[in-house]
Design an enzyme around this catalytic site. Structure first.
Site: not given
Ligand SMILES: NC(=O)c1ccc[n+]([C@@H]2O[C@H](COP(=O)([O-])OP(=O)(O)OC[C@H]3O[C@@H](n4cnc5c(N)ncnc54)[C@H](O)[C@@H]3O)[C@@H](O)[C@H]2O)c1
Length: 422
Positions: A30, A197, A245, A250, A253, A313, A320
């Site tokens: 990374k 949070k 809706a 998912g 978080c 999304k 995840r």
């Protein structure tokens, strides 16, 4: 500390604000990739901002956590806090980093918890650092609210910056760091900041599960959830956000944060009943797409299903807890043949989803399909040529798990349409 979705955006944006930042990660590939200017995640605008600030000498990348701590006035912990087996947050990486920070302290510093951590983690970090360092330091909670896909804008124009802290010196430093944003800042104690949070994420997840239940009622009584949500959202006390809706939430978080908050409550002797419902509704909602496909097609054995969207999304490559993983595994278990496409998440998907055909375009996905299933509301899917899709498909079924289309539009194109609560 930590160059993931949060740490990398945080470090880059802080350097953009004029601070000198070194981003540290434990994964060698990374850091090497970042040093070459290759960003390991998909986040719009991040590449350019990293390049700009690295070139200006304000942003660098390192594997040397100790060296970075020694040079810094403020150390942000932005490592992952995944779900542990009992639903609590796994603080292993936070503790590892706190130990390393403790070993390398060389004067007063502010240690900031950016990771989403349960109430009490501020004290845990303090105790861990104290094992190795007897000097003065402060631990601050500064939870992050950015959304993947719009992370830079969210960081640069936050609704609020939350600082949980007990010291004048640390407050001064945190104010200096965030001053260029001109954002509203909320100062409170560490525990309240930690809870802000979780309470925020749990409330948003609750809104999603609530509208999903309204959608399920709409399906049964013949109402349209899009209109219901619009009518609700115009009420200033409710607001329009998070009333779409779909096939469930998912991401890295909401699922873990809902569970971790319920666990925090349980440990404190409180049964957080609503959150159990929120989770249960979401679990069932993830099975909705398969149920709708079965309603439309009967047995799925040998049927070809074209899946549009894999990321949890749009505008991210993050998979995840994405509903697509569960839905596609269920489809395969029922003997369906799955073709799928996602504008950016294909590489990430190939590591976790095998035995499916990855397609270049919506039209490749439609080729020979008995049904099309939308699982992520990417803009790219909004403007598809339904006539072309129809000519390529074997069947006529569209299951729209994100209510991307209107029934009228899709039926007018000659399809059988199954939305969520439409
Ligand atoms: N992703 C989001 O949208 C988001 C938004 C707000 C808050 N958060 C919270 O922020 C935290 C980080 O989330 P993320 O999505 O960036 O996680 P991530 O998994 O993308 O990144 C975590 C990074 O930390 C690194 N790391 C782990 N242990 C390390 C160590 N000992 N030393 C150095 N680096 C180490 C990992 O290699 C990884 O690169 C979590 O607590 C999460 O809940 C995430």
């Amino acid at each position: 500390m930590g160059c993931g979705y949060v740490g990398l955006v945080l470090g880059t944006c802080l350097s953009e604000l004029g601070h000198e930042v070194v981003c540290v990660d434990a994964v060698k590939e990374k850091i090497e990739s970042l040093r070459r200017g290759v960003i390991p995640i998909y986040e719009p605008g991040l590449q350019e901002l990293v390049e700009k600030n690295a070139k200006a000498g304000r942003l660098s990348f390192s594997l040397d956590l100790g060296g970075a701590v020694e040079k810094s006035d403020v150390v942000f912990i932005a490592v992952g806090t995944p779900e542990s087996v009992d639903g609590d947050a796994d603080l292993r990486f936070v503790i590892q980093v706190a130990e390393e920070i403790g070993k390398n302290m060389n004067g007063y510093k502010v240690i900031v918890n950016k990771s989403t951590v349960p109430v009490g983690t501020g004290s845990l970090v303090r105790d861990t650092v104290t094992k190795f360092y007897a000097g003065e330091f402060d631990v601050v909670s500064n939870p992050e609210f950015l959304r993947e896909g719009s992370a830079i804008n969210d960081f640069m124009k936050p609704d609020r910056v939350v600082i949980g802290n007990g010291s004048v010196a640390a407050e001064k430093r945190m104010r200096e760091i965030y001053a260029p944003l001109g954002a509203k800042m909320i100062f409170t104690d560490v525990k309240s900041a930690e809870l802000i949070k979780y309470a925020s994420n749990a409330f948003l997840a609750t809104k999603i599960s609530f509208i999903n239940e309204i959608a399920n009622v709409c399906d049964l009584v013949g109402a349209d959830v899009k209109k219901v949500a619009e009518g609700m959202g115009l009420d200033a006390r409710i607001g329009p956000a998070f009333l779409n809706a779909g096939v469930g939430y998912g991401g890295s978080c909401f699922p873990k944060d809902v569970k971790a908050l319920a666990k925090t409550a349980e440990k404190a002797g409180y049964d957080f009943r609503i959150l159990k419902g929120v989770e249960e509704v979401n679990r069932l909602q993830k099975t909705l797409a398969v149920r709708k496909l079965e309603k439309a097609l009967g047995s799925l054995k040998g049927r070809r299903i074209g899946v549009l969207g894999l990321a949890f999304k749009p505008n991210t490559d993050d998979l995840r807890e994405a509903p697509s993983l569960e839905v596609i595994r269920a489809l395969k278990a029922k003997g369906a043949l799955v073709s799928a496409m996602d504008p950016v998440a294909e590489e990430a998907a190939k590591k976790v989803l095998t035995g499916i055909t990855y397609c270049e375009s919506v039209y490749d996905c439609a080729q020979g399909a008995d049904a099309l299933l939308v699982l992520t509301e990417w803009n790219e899917f909004k403007e598809i040529d339904f006539r072309k899709v129809k000519a390529l498909m074997n069947g006529r079924v569209i299951v729209d798990g994100r209510n991307l289309y209107s029934r009228k539009q899709v039926e007018a194109a000659g399809f059988e349409y199954y939305g969520v609560g439409q």
